[in-house]
Design a protein around this motif. Structure first.
Motif, PDB file in Angstrom:
ATOM      1  N   HIS A  14       0.823  -1.209   0.000  1.00  0.00           N
ATOM      2  CA  HIS A  14       0.000   0.000   0.000  1.00  0.00           C
ATOM      3  C   HIS A  14       0.864   1.269   0.000  1.00  0.00           C
ATOM      4  CE1 HIS A  14      -3.273  -2.773   0.662  1.00  0.00           C
ATOM      5  NE2 HIS A  14      -2.657  -3.233   1.746  1.00  0.00           N
ATOM      6  N   ASP A  19      -1.457  -6.533  -8.083  1.00  0.00           N
ATOM      7  CA  ASP A  19      -1.843  -5.143  -7.819  1.00  0.00           C
ATOM      8  C   ASP A  19      -0.637  -4.219  -7.681  1.00  0.00           C
ATOM      9  OD1 ASP A  19      -4.586  -5.810  -7.807  1.00  0.00           O
ATOM     10  OD2 ASP A  19      -4.443  -6.443  -5.727  1.00  0.00           O
ATOM     11  N   CYS A  20       0.410  -4.497  -8.451  1.00  0.00           N
ATOM     12  CA  CYS A  20       1.550  -3.596  -8.549  1.00  0.00           C
ATOM     13  C   CYS A  20       1.600  -3.061  -9.986  1.00  0.00           C
ATOM     14  CB  CYS A  20       2.856  -4.315  -8.238  1.00  0.00           C
ATOM     15  SG  CYS A  20       3.064  -4.758  -6.512  1.00  0.00           S
ATOM     16  N   GLN A  54       3.117  -3.976 -15.893  1.00  0.00           N
ATOM     17  CA  GLN A  54       3.250  -4.730 -14.650  1.00  0.00           C
ATOM     18  C   GLN A  54       4.591  -5.474 -14.701  1.00  0.00           C
ATOM     19  OE1 GLN A  54       0.015  -4.578 -16.183  1.00  0.00           O
ATOM     20  NE2 GLN A  54      -0.285  -3.042 -14.592  1.00  0.00           N
ATOM     21  N   HIS A  59      -0.289  -1.895  -4.440  1.00  0.00           N
ATOM     22  CA  HIS A  59      -1.580  -1.898  -3.754  1.00  0.00           C
ATOM     23  C   HIS A  59      -1.855  -3.223  -3.041  1.00  0.00           C
ATOM     24  CE1 HIS A  59      -2.290   1.932  -5.441  1.00  0.00           C
ATOM     25  NE2 HIS A  59      -2.697   1.563  -6.640  1.00  0.00           N
ATOM     26  N   SER A  60      -0.867  -4.098  -3.017  1.00  0.00           N
ATOM     27  CA  SER A  60      -1.071  -5.428  -2.437  1.00  0.00           C
ATOM     28  C   SER A  60      -0.775  -5.412  -0.935  1.00  0.00           C
ATOM     29  CB  SER A  60      -0.166  -6.443  -3.128  1.00  0.00           C
ATOM     30  OG  SER A  60       1.158  -6.341  -2.639  1.00  0.00           O
TER      31      SER A  60
END
Length: 399
Positions: free
Chosen positions: A300, A325-326, A336, A356-357
């Motif tokens: 995060h 989520d990166c 990604q 965001h993981s």
């Protein structure tokens, strides 16, 4: 209008304008046009008078006269929103779709993130932009149909450039330029991600990714003291986009090489990584390069948009620990990371990263020469840096 009436007209531009406005309200459009032209003869830099003349020409069904008046208003102020709107409406009425498309595009750019508009103007612009959107959709559909599916004969670099060309032409992609805090080398392509074929040694580096990853994990398991915050602002520095990361291990770095100086204790703990770096044809500039470090981004955490120091180098990422989520954006392209794979980019083009993981993201980052530089150009840059550092030693650490 008789000769006597003409000689009886008021003499000042303001009076002429008032007289013409009265004629306009009363439907005497020819007389209004003449009145505004007379006022403009006295005050040709008055943009409101050009607006009034354009309006009178519009009511008098004189498209050419209206266009000429609006062009004069825009020659006074290229950000004259009303003139842009009236010009776009004129081109739309005249069924000049190409011209109207460009004109409404200009209106859209002027009104983006602008102040609130009066309701009447907002409604007119909304109607115009709806017309623009319909044209854009039609054009996009026809372009995509004409381009068809990517040709299998094209290499990935060609496919990427063609896609970027179409997106830029259709206004779906912004063009980014180099912003260098240090040395800027002229005439190099401002490419966001460098084509892989420039780096034939990527395959050898990627083959070492599992071993490099194991060495990083062992380093972290030992609680290595070489890990430090990547962002370390000077004391007393004003608040800026980096303040949230200042002194924080949310974005941590463990350097193997820094400004051309080896961090030998870390290299000794990571022999496979050290060997892999030694095999890279990197930038050798005493006091400046190479640089290589493990970059760790906690869950995060976001690295804000920023630009680098010099376009004479390429920055390489070798992906190691990549949770979902990166993401990583350079200019108009987002990628990604894929564990075990490398890519190179120009860090003087705006870029940002995020995780965001709920897990840590880790990559190995290193620099090398910009692949578009010849050997002679690289030597010239090295000579310049040597002279600069000898003359002004405080410049050390900046390329």
């Amino acid at each position: 209008m008789t000769d006597d009436a003409t000689t009886a007209l008021p003499a000042t531009a303001e009076q002429l304008n008032r007289h013409a406005l009265t004629a306009l309200r009363e439907g005497r459009f020819d007389e209004a046009v003449c009145g505004f032209r007379a006022a403009l003869a006295l005050d040709p830099r008055a943009a409101p008078l050009w607006h009034n003349l354009a309006h009178a020409c519009r009511l008098n069904a004189d498209d050419a006269g209206e266009a000429a008046a609006l062009d004069r208003a825009l020659a006074i102020d290229q950000r004259d929103l009303l003139a842009h709107v009236r010009r776009a409406q004129l081109l739309q009425r005249c069924n000049d779709e190409s011209g109207a498309f460009a004109a409404w595009s200009a209106v859209r750019q002027l009104t983006q993130n602008g102040p609130p508009l009066a309701p009447a103007m907002a409604d007119q612009i909304a109607a115009g932009l709806a017309y623009f959107a319909a044209l854009e959709q039609r054009l996009t559909g026809r372009v995509e149909q004409a381009m068809g599916q990517p040709d299998a004969a094209l290499d990935p670099a060609e496919q990427r450039r063609i896609a970027a060309f179409v997106d830029t032409a259709l206004g779906r992609r912004r063009t980014y330029t180099n912003v260098c805090a240090g040395l800027h080398y002229p005439f190099l392509p401002a490419d966001e991600f460098f084509d892989r074929h420039h780096f034939p040694w990527f395959a050898q580096l990627e083959a070492e990714a599992p071993a490099i990853r194991r060495e990083l994990h062992a380093l972290l398991d030992d609680g290595d003291s070489a890990l430090r915050p990547y962002v370390r602002m000077s004391e007393g520095a004003p608040a800026n986009v980096w303040s949230a990361l200042d002194g924080s291990l949310d974005w941590g770095a463990c350097f193997l090489w820094e400004y051309g100086v080896a961090n030998q204790p870390v290299l000794d703990k990571c022999p496979r990584t050290a060997a892999a770096l030694a095999a890279v044809p990197g930038t050798m500039l005493p006091g400046r390069a190479p640089n290589a470090f493990f970059s760790l981004l906690k869950p995060h955490t976001r690295i804000p948009p920023h630009t680098g120091v010099t376009n004479t180098r390429a920055i390489v990422h070798l992906a190691l620990d990549i949770p979902p989520d990166c993401g990583f954006r350079v200019g108009g392209e987002t990628r990604q990371w894929v564990a075990g794979q490398a890519f190179a980019f120009d860090d003087t083009i705006e870029h940002e990263a995020w995780n965001h993981s709920d897990q840590r993201r880790a990559v190995l980052i290193l620099d090398c020469w910009n692949p578009h530089l010849s050997d002679h150009e690289r030597a010239a840059i090295a000579r310049y840096c040597a002279v600069l550092d000898d003359t002004m030693p405080s410049a050390l650490g900046r390329i």
